[in-house]
Design an enzyme around this catalytic site. Structure first.
Site, PDB file in Angstrom:
ATOM      1  N   ARG A  80     -29.679 -21.099 -17.388  1.00 41.39           N
ATOM      2  CA  ARG A  80     -30.603 -21.150 -16.856  1.00 41.39           C
ATOM      3  C   ARG A  80     -31.394 -19.332 -17.254  1.00 41.39           C
ATOM      4  NH1 ARG A  80     -33.433 -20.343 -11.667  1.00 41.39           N
ATOM      5  NH2 ARG A  80     -33.135 -18.614 -10.249  1.00 41.39           N
ATOM      6  N   THR A 125     -38.750 -27.782  -8.755  1.00 41.21           N
ATOM      7  CA  THR A 125     -37.235 -28.514  -9.813  1.00 41.21           C
ATOM      8  C   THR A 125     -37.123 -30.110  -9.878  1.00 41.21           C
ATOM      9  OG1 THR A 125     -36.659 -26.346  -8.408  1.00 41.21           O
ATOM     10  CG2 THR A 125     -34.869 -27.843  -9.927  1.00 41.21           C
ATOM     11  N   THR A 162     -36.116 -26.224 -14.181  1.00 46.84           N
ATOM     12  CA  THR A 162     -37.230 -25.570 -13.161  1.00 46.84           C
ATOM     13  C   THR A 162     -38.334 -24.811 -14.244  1.00 46.84           C
ATOM     14  OG1 THR A 162     -37.326 -25.060 -10.796  1.00 46.84           O
ATOM     15  CG2 THR A 162     -36.044 -24.175 -12.098  1.00 46.84           C
ATOM     16  N   SER A 205     -29.364 -19.077  -8.706  1.00 48.49           N
ATOM     17  CA  SER A 205     -29.759 -20.069  -8.578  1.00 48.49           C
ATOM     18  C   SER A 205     -29.817 -21.196  -7.109  1.00 48.49           C
ATOM     19  CB  SER A 205     -30.652 -21.282  -9.660  1.00 48.49           C
ATOM     20  OG  SER A 205     -30.546 -22.122  -9.228  1.00 48.49           O
ATOM     21  N   SER A 206     -30.702 -21.518  -6.482  1.00 51.41           N
ATOM     22  CA  SER A 206     -29.759 -22.693  -6.029  1.00 51.41           C
ATOM     23  C   SER A 206     -29.766 -24.550  -6.544  1.00 51.41           C
ATOM     24  CB  SER A 206     -30.884 -22.974  -4.696  1.00 51.41           C
ATOM     25  OG  SER A 206     -30.433 -22.151  -3.172  1.00 51.41           O
ATOM     26  N   GLY A 213     -35.668 -28.907  -5.153  1.00 47.04           N
ATOM     27  CA  GLY A 213     -36.161 -27.989  -3.495  1.00 47.04           C
ATOM     28  C   GLY A 213     -36.112 -26.649  -3.378  1.00 47.04           C
ATOM     29  N   GLY A 214     -35.966 -25.534  -4.193  1.00 49.47           N
ATOM     30  CA  GLY A 214     -35.422 -24.420  -3.746  1.00 49.47           C
ATOM     31  C   GLY A 214     -34.374 -24.757  -3.117  1.00 49.47           C
TER      32      GLY A 214
END
Length: 573
Positions: free
Chosen positions: A100, A379, A397, A450-451, A471-472
């Site tokens: 990340r 993403t 992403t 993050s998701s 998809g967030g």
């Protein structure tokens, strides 16, 4: 015209062996006794399948696919962003890689706020201050050093060919080309790459060549991460930042390190759930929701019945509230209650507050007036299973579609705008869905929450499913529903992915339905329980592989919601 046909010939020549391989068609999964790669671009999936055919393993194929996506899917595939990789080996080895993005050293907790304490000109999402220190190259290299089989240069070769020879652009890229044309004065580096020399836009099927990106990839091929985080590429990025108001420096890049981490783990009806730990919120949230739902007979209630949708929504509501309250970068929040959040006993407590016939309220008052911000859907996900049974679930992403939309001049790659995933206003949460809790406030070298939810499911010591999606914030719920569709509703991987989906994220207190696939009568009953609803055109673009535990046959599917996605099987001997 001659140049276009020459480039097309080079692409076909490069990937000719792959045209005989098996690829997914519609809602029928591709099957193979060997390996399968699924991703958001067919050419990238073909690259991964070719790597498997050359003797590479799942890690090798995922890396080659990811670098190919950095060329063919500029909206999300990247070397200027970051992400997560979950790995499960055929020998039972389970681990994850965290790459990340990080906040730059010069970042501060209130860096986006004006004198009134409000976000200044959407600066946490737009402009170079929104860019986090990229992690993709470091993460892919770290995974390769631990588990890779083929040499690094072999894995970069297909992406280099695609960047140098070009590839046909797709119709879904047209909006971006037109946007660049309208904003070329403000984004000259981006215009130089994504517009023709005369300033016109590429039409569907025309060939996009990326010479600067080729040079950057060549440095990465030769030098590994040093070809990105040090030397010429690092200087180009840092100089671009300094020239245009950004704060990432060569020191930020040189200090960046990816992390290998232990996965978060849970169980669901005898299946093992292996997910990504924070700063991904997906692993914890998916396990928490499955723990809540495990006590209900979801199969008896039926897929997408009003009762099933109600119970799924209530699980989503509670997991997202905990996401907001507790989760962030583990390195900055060492006392996160992960064991409790993923425990069966905690799920039982949450379940006791659920009524079978009435919606619960989502109340922001318990969170000190905090701020739950927008997280973009752009993403991309890669799932790979090789012939030995090694599995990779990789999500990475740029954040928004095409990230910050800034291309590093002379380096040819787009930069992320991930800093917008931090909570920008300390201590402010409201009922509209804005969150400002402490675990995800900005700090130098901190990774933003993050998701992204790469997940692997296993049973009796064997991998069963590799799944993930863009998809967030909807990613978490998309992955949840594919797992439920597979385990509870016994759907094959293609139907499990194609089924319509819902999304609820605690705040705002609205359940969004995809605009197709749900019975109006079911929706009416659901609303009578007290749920407010909305409509969205599409949710997620899941990429998954299922392994039949009896036969060992692999079945792969790329979500038809993905314009250019494809599942491709390893070429048979």
């Amino acid at each position: 015209m001659k140049k276009i046909f020459t480039s097309l010939f080079l692409i076909i020549a490069c990937f000719a062996p792959l045209f005989s391989s098996v690829a997914q068609s519609g809602r029928i999964p591709v099957s193979s006794e060997k390996g399968i790669v699924t991703s958001s671009h067919k050419l990238a999936s073909q690259v991964g399948a070719q790597i498997l055919s050359e003797g590479g393993n799942a890690i090798d194929a995922s890396i080659a696919t990811a670098f190919a996506l950095a060329v063919t899917l500029p909206s999300a595939g990247n070397i200027g962003g970051g992400g997560f990789l979950v790995y499960r080996g055929e020998d039972g080895t389970e681990t994850t890689f965290n790459f990340r993005e990080k906040a730059p050293l010069a970042a501060t907790k209130t860096m986006y706020l004006d004198k009134d304490g409000k976000v200044r000109d959407n600066s946490n999402h737009e402009g170079l201050l929104a860019v986090g220190v990229p992690g993709t190259v470091a993460g892919l290299y770290k995974a390769h050093q631990k588990f890779g089989k083929l040499d690094w240069k072999t894995l970069l070769k297909p992406a280099l060919k695609l960047a140098k020879s070009g590839y046909p652009v797709s119709d879904d890229m047209q909006w971006f080309f037109k946007w660049v044309q309208e904003h070329k004065e403000d984004y000259p580096g981006t215009a130089r790459i994504f517009l023709k020399e005369d300033g016109s836009v590429y039409k569907n099927g025309e060939i996009l060549v990326q010479k600067d990106l080729y040079k950057t990839l060549k440095r990465i091929e030769k030098q590994g991460p040093d070809g990105f985080y040090k030397g010429k590429t690092a200087k180009l990025l840092a100089d671009f930042m300094a020239k245009n108001g950004g704060i990432i420096t060569e020191e930020d890049l040189a200090r960046y390190k990816a992390e290998e981490m232990q996965p978060v783990k849970g169980t669901y009806r005898g299946y093992e759930i292996i997910g990504m730990p924070p700063p991904s919120s997906g692993g914890v949230a998916v396990i928490e929701m499955l723990n809540i739902l495990e006590a209900y007979d979801m199969n008896e209630f039926g897929q997408n019945s009003a009762t099933s949708l109600h119970l799924i929504t209530e699980a989503m509501r509670r997991a997202f509230a905990d996401r907001a309250m507790y989760l962030g970068d583990l390195n900055f929040n060492p006392n996160m209650p992960l064991e409790e959040l993923t425990s069966k006993s905690y799920a039982e407590k949450l379940r006791n507050s659920i009524k079978m016939d009435a919606a619960s309220p989502s109340d922001s008052a318990n969170f000190n007036k905090a701020h739950l911000k927008h997280e973009s859907k752009e993403t991309t996900h890669i799932s790979v299973v090789d012939k030995a049974g090694n599995a990779v679930s990789l999500t990475y992403t740029l954040e928004q579609s095409y990230g910050s939309k800034y291309v590093v001049e002379g380096a040819g790659f787009l930069l992320n705008n991930e800093m917008g995933d931090f909570n920008p206003i300390p201590g402010y949460t409201d009922s509209k869905g804005l969150i400002g809790t402490a675990p995800n406030l900005i700090a130098p070298e901190k990774r933003m929450l993050s998701s992204m939810s790469p997940v692997i499911v296993a049973k009796d010591g064997k991998t069963i499913l590799a799944i993930g999606s863009p998809g967030g914030r909807t990613i978490i719920n998309t992955v949840l529903q594919v797992i439920l569709n597979t385990i509870d509703y016994k759907l094959d991987i293609a139907k499990a992915i194609e089924s319509p989906r819902i999304h609820h994220q605690w705040l705002p207190d609205i359940t969004y339905f995809e605009e197709w696939g749900f019975s109006p009568d079911t929706k009416k009953i659901y609303e009578e329980m007290g749920h407010e609803t909305g409509i969205r055109s599409s949710q997620g673009r899941a990429m998954g592989i299922y392994i039949d535990p009896q036969t060992g046959m692999r079945y792969g599917a790329a979500d038809s919601r993905s314009y250019s996605g494809g599942a491709v099987a390893e070429i048979e001997d």
